[in-house]
Motif scaffolding. Structure first.
Motif, PDB file in Angstrom:
ATOM      1  N   UNK A 103      40.759  -9.326 -30.455  1.00  0.00           N
ATOM      2  CA  UNK A 103      40.648  -8.766 -29.107  1.00  0.00           C
ATOM      3  C   UNK A 103      41.883  -7.927 -28.832  1.00  0.00           C
ATOM      4  N   UNK A 104      41.702  -6.618 -28.792  1.00  0.00           N
ATOM      5  CA  UNK A 104      42.812  -5.699 -28.548  1.00  0.00           C
ATOM      6  C   UNK A 104      43.011  -5.506 -27.050  1.00  0.00           C
ATOM      7  N   UNK A 105      44.242  -5.200 -26.603  1.00  0.00           N
ATOM      8  CA  UNK A 105      44.485  -4.986 -25.175  1.00  0.00           C
ATOM      9  C   UNK A 105      43.664  -3.808 -24.643  1.00  0.00           C
ATOM     10  N   UNK A 106      43.101  -3.977 -23.468  1.00  0.00           N
ATOM     11  CA  UNK A 106      42.304  -2.928 -22.833  1.00  0.00           C
ATOM     12  C   UNK A 106      42.195  -3.228 -21.343  1.00  0.00           C
ATOM     13  N   UNK A 107      42.104  -2.190 -20.505  1.00  0.00           N
ATOM     14  CA  UNK A 107      41.915  -2.447 -19.079  1.00  0.00           C
ATOM     15  C   UNK A 107      40.493  -2.903 -18.756  1.00  0.00           C
ATOM     16  N   UNK A 108      39.549  -2.647 -19.684  1.00  0.00           N
ATOM     17  CA  UNK A 108      38.152  -2.985 -19.405  1.00  0.00           C
ATOM     18  C   UNK A 108      37.434  -3.328 -20.706  1.00  0.00           C
ATOM     19  N   UNK A 109      36.576  -4.354 -20.649  1.00  0.00           N
ATOM     20  CA  UNK A 109      35.810  -4.777 -21.816  1.00  0.00           C
ATOM     21  C   UNK A 109      34.329  -4.887 -21.463  1.00  0.00           C
ATOM     22  N   UNK A 176      23.932  -0.047 -20.150  1.00  0.00           N
ATOM     23  CA  UNK A 176      25.362  -0.370 -20.229  1.00  0.00           C
ATOM     24  C   UNK A 176      26.136   0.551 -21.163  1.00  0.00           C
ATOM     25  N   UNK A 177      25.438   1.243 -22.061  1.00  0.00           N
ATOM     26  CA  UNK A 177      26.122   2.090 -23.039  1.00  0.00           C
ATOM     27  C   UNK A 177      25.769   3.569 -22.904  1.00  0.00           C
ATOM     28  N   UNK A 178      24.913   3.897 -21.956  1.00  0.00           N
ATOM     29  CA  UNK A 178      24.460   5.275 -21.819  1.00  0.00           C
ATOM     30  C   UNK A 178      25.559   6.258 -21.449  1.00  0.00           C
ATOM     31  N   UNK A 179      26.561   5.793 -20.729  1.00  0.00           N
ATOM     32  CA  UNK A 179      27.671   6.656 -20.313  1.00  0.00           C
ATOM     33  C   UNK A 179      28.956   6.175 -20.961  1.00  0.00           C
ATOM     34  N   UNK A 180      29.542   6.962 -21.880  1.00  0.00           N
ATOM     35  CA  UNK A 180      30.790   6.550 -22.539  1.00  0.00           C
ATOM     36  C   UNK A 180      31.912   6.329 -21.535  1.00  0.00           C
ATOM     37  N   UNK A 181      32.724   5.319 -21.799  1.00  0.00           N
ATOM     38  CA  UNK A 181      33.860   5.010 -20.939  1.00  0.00           C
ATOM     39  C   UNK A 181      35.129   5.043 -21.780  1.00  0.00           C
ATOM     40  N   UNK A 182      36.043   5.971 -21.549  1.00  0.00           N
ATOM     41  CA  UNK A 182      37.259   6.049 -22.367  1.00  0.00           C
ATOM     42  C   UNK A 182      38.222   4.887 -22.172  1.00  0.00           C
ATOM     43  N   UNK A 183      38.018   4.102 -21.087  1.00  0.00           N
ATOM     44  CA  UNK A 183      38.934   2.995 -20.803  1.00  0.00           C
ATOM     45  C   UNK A 183      38.376   1.656 -21.251  1.00  0.00           C
ATOM     46  N   UNK A 184      37.281   1.651 -22.023  1.00  0.00           N
ATOM     47  CA  UNK A 184      36.548   0.419 -22.307  1.00  0.00           C
ATOM     48  C   UNK A 184      36.440   0.155 -23.798  1.00  0.00           C
ATOM     49  N   UNK A 185      36.697  -1.094 -24.198  1.00  0.00           N
ATOM     50  CA  UNK A 185      36.406  -1.545 -25.553  1.00  0.00           C
ATOM     51  C   UNK A 185      35.114  -2.363 -25.522  1.00  0.00           C
ATOM     52  N   UNK A 186      34.261  -2.111 -26.504  1.00  0.00           N
ATOM     53  CA  UNK A 186      32.978  -2.804 -26.612  1.00  0.00           C
ATOM     54  C   UNK A 186      33.055  -3.771 -27.792  1.00  0.00           C
ATOM     55  N   UNK A 187      32.780  -5.051 -27.534  1.00  0.00           N
ATOM     56  CA  UNK A 187      32.755  -6.060 -28.585  1.00  0.00           C
ATOM     57  C   UNK A 187      31.336  -6.606 -28.695  1.00  0.00           C
TER      58      UNK A 187
END
Length: 316
Positions: A103-109, A176-187
């Motif tokens: 789990x890498x640091x991110x402001x949003x997951x 949930x994935x239709x719009x890319x989010x540059x601040x988000x990591x997806x696991x």
């Protein structure tokens, strides 16, 4: 070579239809090695069976490990043995923990889990919540009764959406994935069909936004042995050189040469055979390492990967 550690099966609990959790402790009450969300253990079962199970307990609790095991109808023997032979009070050998799903640091997951794929996600959710990050979980399963740890997840309220397929159909990944989010990591962890669908939708997301853990290797074109070439393997610590012919894997030749290399899947998905690379350029063919980790050229999965340079020096 890492030596096994013996642990005691302290408790076994039915978490859902076909899912048992195991609490493992040191037989004399000693602390267990530290771990972080995404890590797994190797369980060394009888008859040479080695199986990987994600740690799904509390990383802050050094006195016990928790894993959960789905009883697979097409089991190669591991899950069947856990469900039918292991009982509280039994001793079992483990190796690890190891972590290829950090789990890498991110402001949003955004966490996406299918079936037993919820297990590595559980401590990630707890860590994300504790860090103050924004997060959400989409969790699907065949039916509510087959979805483990539902009660514990329900306390997170609307951050968690549980979707039993027999009631609501499949997960709405487009939503949930239709719009890319540059601040988000997806696991994502779950069956290959889910991972493939998530990967397809994340092609427009930033590079390295998606992290996955697989239970099976994706289907790939069969490689023509005529396109392969032999590899020279130099074993630095053993002061030996081995020749790997085009039609054989590095792992096969190492084992035949008496080199004790931990292995299980032989498909490049479990990480058991990870080996440190000292020299040479690796032709990575695994499904464990991230693109960044592969580019670093510091380790390889010897069950499937080969050499671009024709020669590799390994820390064996």
């Amino acid at each position: 070579m890492e030596q096994p550690r013996q642990v005691l099966v302290q408790q076994m609990t039915v978490e859902a239809d076909g899912v048992l959790s195991l609490v493992l402790v040191d037989p004399v009450g000693a602390e267990l090695p530290a771990w972080q969300p995404g890590a797994h253990l190797d369980l060394l079962l009888a008859d040479g069976l080695v199986r990987q199970y994600s740690l799904c307990g509390d990383p802050g609790d050094r006195r016990r490990y928790r894993v959960a095991v789905l009883r697979e109808p097409q089991s190669r023997g591991g899950s069947e043995r856990v469900h039918t032979v292991l009982r509280p009070g039994a001793l079992v050998d483990i190796k690890g923990p190891r972590n290829h799903f950090r789990l890498e640091p991110s402001p949003r997951y955004l966490f996406i889990a299918g079936g037993i794929g919820i297990t590595p996600i559980l401590p990630m959710v707890a860590a994300a919540a504790a860090s103050g990050a924004d997060w959400s979980l989409l969790y699907g399963g065949r039916a509510a009764a087959s979805m483990a740890f539902r009660e514990g997840l329900a306390r997170h309220g609307d951050r968690v959406r549980m979707v039993p397929e027999d009631v609501h159909g499949r997960l709405d990944l487009d939503a949930v994935l239709g719009t890319p989010r540059p601040d988000t990591l997806v696991y994502c962890c779950g069956p290959e069909s889910l991972i493939a669908a998530v990967e397809k939708r994340c092609t427009s997301w930033p590079a390295d936004a998606l992290r996955v853990e697989r239970f099976a290797a994706p289907e790939e074109p069969v490689r023509d042995p005529a396109d392969e070439s032999g590899v020279e393997i130099v074993l630095r610590r053993s002061d030996r050189s081995l020749r790997v012919p085009a039609e054989r894997s590095i792992l096969e030749v190492l084992l035949e040469g008496g080199i004790d290399v931990m292995n299980d899947c032989q498909e490049g998905i479990c990480g058991s055979c990870e080996t440190k690379v000292l020299e040479g350029e690796v032709d990575h063919r695994d499904h464990v390492l991230t693109a960044k980790e592969q580019a670093s050229n510091t380790c390889m999965m010897v069950c499937v990967s080969r050499a671009r340079s024709g020669r590799l020096v390994l820390d064996l």
